[in-house]
Design an enzyme around this catalytic site. Structure first.
Site, mmCIF file in Angstrom:
data_model
loop_
_atom_site.group_PDB
_atom_site.id
_atom_site.type_symbol
_atom_site.label_atom_id
_atom_site.label_comp_id
_atom_site.label_asym_id
_atom_site.label_seq_id
_atom_site.Cartn_x
_atom_site.Cartn_y
_atom_site.Cartn_z
ATOM 1 N N CYS A 2 0.473 -1.530 -0.011
ATOM 2 C CA CYS A 2 -0.240 -0.077 0.465
ATOM 3 C C CYS A 2 0.813 1.651 -0.165
ATOM 4 O O CYS A 2 1.739 1.558 0.901
ATOM 5 C CB CYS A 2 -0.990 0.241 1.266
ATOM 6 S SG CYS A 2 -1.870 -0.847 1.605
ATOM 7 N N ARG A 27 3.567 -0.218 -4.504
ATOM 8 C CA ARG A 27 3.875 -0.601 -3.490
ATOM 9 C C ARG A 27 2.420 -1.812 -3.959
ATOM 10 O O ARG A 27 1.645 -1.786 -2.507
ATOM 11 C CB ARG A 27 3.052 0.258 -2.632
ATOM 12 C CG ARG A 27 4.353 1.140 -2.253
ATOM 13 C CD ARG A 27 4.570 2.113 -1.327
ATOM 14 N NE ARG A 27 4.630 2.528 0.130
ATOM 15 C CZ ARG A 27 5.799 1.384 0.889
ATOM 16 N NH1 ARG A 27 6.573 1.637 0.177
ATOM 17 N NH2 ARG A 27 5.266 1.233 1.835
ATOM 18 N N TRP A 74 -2.472 -2.358 -1.704
ATOM 19 C CA TRP A 74 -2.078 -4.284 -2.051
ATOM 20 C C TRP A 74 -2.977 -5.100 -0.767
ATOM 21 O O TRP A 74 -2.739 -4.850 0.260
ATOM 22 C CB TRP A 74 -0.415 -4.408 -1.494
ATOM 23 C CG TRP A 74 -0.184 -5.846 -2.125
ATOM 24 C CD1 TRP A 74 -0.257 -6.516 -3.176
ATOM 25 C CD2 TRP A 74 -0.026 -6.705 -0.798
ATOM 26 N NE1 TRP A 74 0.393 -7.595 -3.154
ATOM 27 C CE2 TRP A 74 0.207 -7.884 -1.823
ATOM 28 C CE3 TRP A 74 -0.089 -7.164 0.210
ATOM 29 C CZ2 TRP A 74 0.309 -9.209 -1.497
ATOM 30 C CZ3 TRP A 74 0.129 -8.629 1.434
ATOM 31 C CH2 TRP A 74 0.715 -9.339 0.333
ATOM 32 N N ASN A 100 -1.611 2.135 5.790
ATOM 33 C CA ASN A 100 -0.487 1.559 4.917
ATOM 34 C C ASN A 100 -0.714 0.516 6.143
ATOM 35 O O ASN A 100 0.132 1.018 7.163
ATOM 36 C CB ASN A 100 0.953 1.399 4.526
ATOM 37 C CG ASN A 100 1.110 0.969 4.129
ATOM 38 O OD1 ASN A 100 0.947 0.156 3.845
ATOM 39 N ND2 ASN A 100 2.974 0.803 4.309
ATOM 40 N N GLY A 101 -0.269 -0.598 6.047
ATOM 41 C CA GLY A 101 -0.149 -1.059 7.692
ATOM 42 C C GLY A 101 -0.765 -2.779 8.228
ATOM 43 O O GLY A 101 -1.850 -2.944 7.064
ATOM 44 N N GLU A 478 17.757 -16.457 -9.741
ATOM 45 C CA GLU A 478 17.668 -15.496 -10.067
ATOM 46 C C GLU A 478 16.820 -15.084 -11.364
ATOM 47 O O GLU A 478 15.778 -14.365 -11.110
ATOM 48 C CB GLU A 478 18.401 -14.160 -9.611
ATOM 49 C CG GLU A 478 18.513 -13.063 -9.750
ATOM 50 C CD GLU A 478 17.638 -12.175 -9.809
ATOM 51 O OE1 GLU A 478 16.634 -12.508 -8.548
ATOM 52 O OE2 GLU A 478 16.705 -11.132 -10.044
ATOM 53 N N LYS A 482 12.470 -14.375 -11.632
ATOM 54 C CA LYS A 482 12.181 -12.881 -12.189
ATOM 55 C C LYS A 482 11.598 -13.538 -13.730
ATOM 56 O O LYS A 482 10.292 -13.121 -13.747
ATOM 57 C CB LYS A 482 13.302 -12.551 -13.565
ATOM 58 C CG LYS A 482 13.553 -10.873 -13.483
ATOM 59 C CD LYS A 482 14.165 -10.123 -12.182
ATOM 60 C CE LYS A 482 13.624 -10.602 -11.404
ATOM 61 N NZ LYS A 482 14.289 -10.006 -9.894
ATOM 62 N N GLU A 485 8.099 -14.315 -11.797
ATOM 63 C CA GLU A 485 7.307 -13.477 -11.766
ATOM 64 C C GLU A 485 6.997 -12.776 -12.721
ATOM 65 O O GLU A 485 5.788 -11.690 -12.689
ATOM 66 C CB GLU A 485 9.025 -12.212 -10.828
ATOM 67 C CG GLU A 485 7.927 -11.198 -10.511
ATOM 68 C CD GLU A 485 8.932 -10.473 -9.880
ATOM 69 O OE1 GLU A 485 10.602 -10.630 -10.118
ATOM 70 O OE2 GLU A 485 8.885 -9.911 -9.125
ATOM 71 N N HIS A 501 19.686 -35.545 -9.814
ATOM 72 C CA HIS A 501 19.354 -35.799 -8.925
ATOM 73 C C HIS A 501 17.173 -35.740 -9.248
ATOM 74 O O HIS A 501 16.771 -35.390 -7.472
ATOM 75 C CB HIS A 501 19.560 -34.928 -7.145
ATOM 76 C CG HIS A 501 20.981 -35.599 -7.796
ATOM 77 N ND1 HIS A 501 21.581 -36.989 -7.517
ATOM 78 C CD2 HIS A 501 22.383 -34.547 -7.723
ATOM 79 C CE1 HIS A 501 23.124 -36.729 -7.313
ATOM 80 N NE2 HIS A 501 23.949 -35.827 -7.823
ATOM 81 N N LYS A 598 6.072 -4.487 -4.908
ATOM 82 C CA LYS A 598 7.343 -3.938 -4.309
ATOM 83 C C LYS A 598 7.640 -3.713 -2.807
ATOM 84 O O LYS A 598 8.927 -4.903 -2.798
ATOM 85 C CB LYS A 598 8.183 -2.989 -4.975
ATOM 86 C CG LYS A 598 8.553 -3.122 -5.061
ATOM 87 C CD LYS A 598 9.339 -2.225 -6.213
ATOM 88 C CE LYS A 598 10.685 -2.733 -6.179
ATOM 89 N NZ LYS A 598 11.892 -3.558 -6.986
HETATM 90 C C1 F6R Z 1 11.770 -9.963 -7.219
HETATM 91 C C2 F6R Z 1 11.488 -9.293 -5.870
HETATM 92 C C3 F6R Z 1 11.472 -9.885 -4.616
HETATM 93 C C4 F6R Z 1 12.221 -8.922 -3.409
HETATM 94 C C5 F6R Z 1 12.276 -9.688 -2.324
HETATM 95 C C6 F6R Z 1 12.685 -8.646 -1.337
HETATM 96 O O1 F6R Z 1 12.238 -9.779 -8.127
HETATM 97 O O2 F6R Z 1 12.076 -8.285 -6.636
HETATM 98 O O3 F6R Z 1 11.276 -10.982 -4.755
HETATM 99 O O4 F6R Z 1 13.787 -8.852 -3.641
HETATM 100 O O5 F6R Z 1 10.981 -8.744 -2.047
HETATM 101 O O6 F6R Z 1 12.290 -7.471 -1.227
HETATM 102 P P1 F6R Z 1 13.698 -6.286 -0.119
HETATM 103 O O7 F6R Z 1 14.824 -6.249 -0.936
HETATM 104 O O8 F6R Z 1 12.784 -4.836 -0.734
HETATM 105 O O9 F6R Z 1 13.680 -6.438 0.956
#
Ligand code: F6R
Length: 603
Positions: A2, A27, A74, A100-101, A478, A482, A485, A501, A598
């Site tokens: 949020c 957010r 969110w 937010n929270g 990674e 990506k 996601e 395995h 995010k």
């Molecule tokens: C993937 C992504 C998430 C963040 C994770 C941690 O693209 O962005 O996996 O890496 O939510 O977020 P931070 O780095 O803000 O703690």
């Protein structure tokens, strides 16, 4: 999760609120809404869906007013419906609230308020706040007292902004969720994050837990909950307003992938001198007391943390990397000689913050490696080391992964230099020299990449596998994260040797295997890739053009020659572009993948 924004000043607030919400959409984007004071009471417009949908539907003529608040959601309590969108009001729309929270005691409060005659129209925890404020206003209390008393009753986490009908004031408070003030001549802003108002001002105040703010066109007051004034410093952030926009790009993610030469140059600047790592935050000897290092992080940051852990192990330091959400059960023995490095782009990830608190409670020393100045992690950890990547808006982390990995590579060498029985990497000179070429090499990858072509070629595949060893394993994980996601396609990353395995059972001619070659353990990766190829899988090598594996694969993504420590980061740029192009072909909402946000500020 949020994003909230508030604005007081002269002239109408609505445009600033909507722009701010667009910049905060990373957010959360389940629903959005605004409330302004227009002289005839508070007017609210809100709806499920993205800010652009709100913007298209909004009737600006009724949203005139100099004071306003806004929210992008969110969902935590209740689905993303119009009714659950913020701002929430009391029954008379005299009080409007964005939050937010999570209010943990909302059921109890709701029952008490309902018994006193308050009617609720949403499933949210937030809706108790306007009713609670109204409850105290009904006792004849002045607005500030009513607000403070209501806030004092909330348990849980909040960044909250409240408007009361007829007043050109915003009341706000923070506990556990971020909130910053922005200041411009005769205009003040409140927001979950700086990009919300970056186009208006660079002068900010980071609020702390327990702060209560009264924001008026003439100025602001910050106090604690009891009303005792507290003083907070003003900072000037050096982010460019353009950092908050998409510029010439269709998506923030593309812009952020392309901006890595600049973000990496910022990360490195002034941190290497005379062939040595030079971190002003940690002079020589700063880690002399440390005998073990743990990394804690989530998601992409965890993959960067794997980078750090691998490098420290090479340097003969006792080290481990933990998923922050598992930390309380996996922490193991730690004490004041343990350094716990929390890696977090946002500095607000609840799981990572919980791990920092756990580590501190057990007596360890903590460092936050983060992108966001003044974030909760930066403030709660004993020290902060900034990755200096600039604001990242796309939900999928890209430029911050490369900046985190480089920052951690530098930090690990600094730590290793201080610890008896440990030693920085043998060819530190060569590693640091290559680092200065990294921004240009990333640029050349971005300019010459054929990832778009390969994304198209393999788009109909059933699944996408990514393999690597050592540092290449972090990149494989990674790459897969990506890919899944933002494309919503099945993607998995493995250590190359692990394929045989179990995962090999999934391998067919419809599962391309992207094989990352970093210059460490490459023969084994090649063997494992060949095993998958013998079962029909197309192999895509991610390696320098002259690498011996290239001729054996079915397709190739090229990276420049560099030191093995940096090769994975160049490979990762190719994989970022691969995901981007595949998601684009599939028409996915690249910057706002479904169900995600995010900053994940709930555990
Ligand atoms: C993937 C992504 C998430 C963040 C994770 C941690 O693209 O962005 O996996 O890496 O939510 O977020 P931070 O780095 O803000 O703690």
């Amino acid at each position: 999760m949020c994003g909230i924004i508030g604005r007081v000043g002269t002239g109408d607030a609505i445009d600033t609120l909507l722009t701010g919400l667009e910049n905060l959409e990373y957010r959360g984007y389940d629903s959005a809404g605004v409330a302004v004071q227009n002289g005839a009471g508070i007017k609210v417009q809100k709806r499920s869906g993205k800010v652009s949908e709100l913007k298209n539907k909004i009737d600006a003529s009724v949203l005139e007013g100099q004071v306003g608040i806004g929210h992008t959601r969110w969902s935590t309590h209740g689905p993303p419906t119009d009714a659950n969108a913020h701002p929430h009001t009391d029954s008379t729309t005299d009080v409007a609230v964005v939050h937010n929270g999570i209010i943990e005691n909302y059921i109890e409060l709701k029952e008490q308020l309902a018994a006193a005659g308050h009617e609720f129209t949403s499933d949210t925890d937030t809706e108790v706040i306007p009713h609670l404020v109204q409850h105290y206003l009904d006792q004849g209390w002045d607005s500030e007292r009513a607000f403070r008393t209501a806030i004092d009753e909330l348990q849980g986490s909040y960044a909250v902004a409240v408007m009361i009908s007829g007043e050109h004031v915003i009341y706000a408070a923070r506990r556990g969720s971020p909130l910053v003030i922005g200041m411009e001549d005769n205009e003040f802003f409140l927001a979950s994050d700086i990009p919300a108002f970056l186009e208006e001002t660079n002068d900010v105040i980071y609020l702390e837990d327990g702060d209560v703010v009264v924001l008026e066109p003439e100025g602001y007051r910050i106090t604690d909950l009891e009303g005792t004034p507290v003083s907070r410093e003003t900072d000037t952030v050096d982010w460019d307003p353009e950092d908050a926009g998409k510029g010439e790009y269709d998506h923030y993610m593309r812009k952020e992938i392309h901006s890595q030469p600049t973000s990496l140059a910022n990360t490195i600047e002034g941190r290497v001198a005379d062939g040595e790592v030079d971190l002003e935050e940690f002079p020589a000897g700063a880690f002399a007391d440390v005998d073990a290092v743990q990394f804690v992080a989530c998601g992409t940051s965890y993959h960067a943390a794997m980078y750090g852990e691998w490098l420290l192990r090479e340097a003969n330091v006792r080290t481990a990397v933990h998923r922050a959400s598992e930390y309380d059960s996996s922490v193991g023995p730690i004490d004041e000689h343990t350094l716990v490095v929390a890696v977090t782009q946002s500095g607000e990830t609840a799981d990572t913050l919980a791990a920092v608190r756990e580590a501190k409670a057990r007596g360890a020393r903590t460092v936050a490696v983060t992108n966001v100045v003044g974030s909760t992690a930066a403030r709660e950890a004993d020290d902060a080391l900034y990755i200096r990547a600039g604001p990242e808006i796309g939900v999928a982390a890209t430029k911050t992964f490369s900046s985190q990995s480089v920052t951690l590579a530098l930090l690990t060498q600094r730590i290793a230099a201080d610890i008896p029985d440990a030693a920085p990497i043998d060819d530190l000179d060569a590693m640091l020299e290559s680092l200065s070429d990294l921004p240009d090499q990333v640029e050349s990858v971005v300019e010459t990449s054929r990832a778009g072509e390969l994304a198209e070629r393999y788009l109909e595949s059933r699944a996408f596998f990514f393999i690597g060893r050592g540092l290449g394993h972090a990149v494989a994980l990674e790459g897969a994260l990506k890919f899944k996601e933002i494309t919503y396609e099945h993607a998995e990353g493995f250590t190359a040797g692990e394929l045989k395995h179990g995962p090999l059972a999934l391998v067919t001619e419809e599962t391309p295997v992207f094989s990352v070659f970093t210059g460490g353990g490459d023969e084994a990766v090649q063997t494992n890739a060949t095993e998958a190829q013998s079962r029909g899988a197309p192999i895509v090598t991610v390696a320098p053009d002259d690498h011996q594996a290239v001729g054996t694969g079915d397709a190739h993504l090229s990276i420049p020659d560099t030191h093995p420590v940096w090769a994975g980061l160049l490979a990762n740029v190719q994989l970022q572009l691969l995901s981007y192009h595949a998601a684009n072909e599939l028409g996915r909402p690249i910057d706002k993948p479904r169900n995600l946000a995010k900053s994940v500020t709930v555990e």
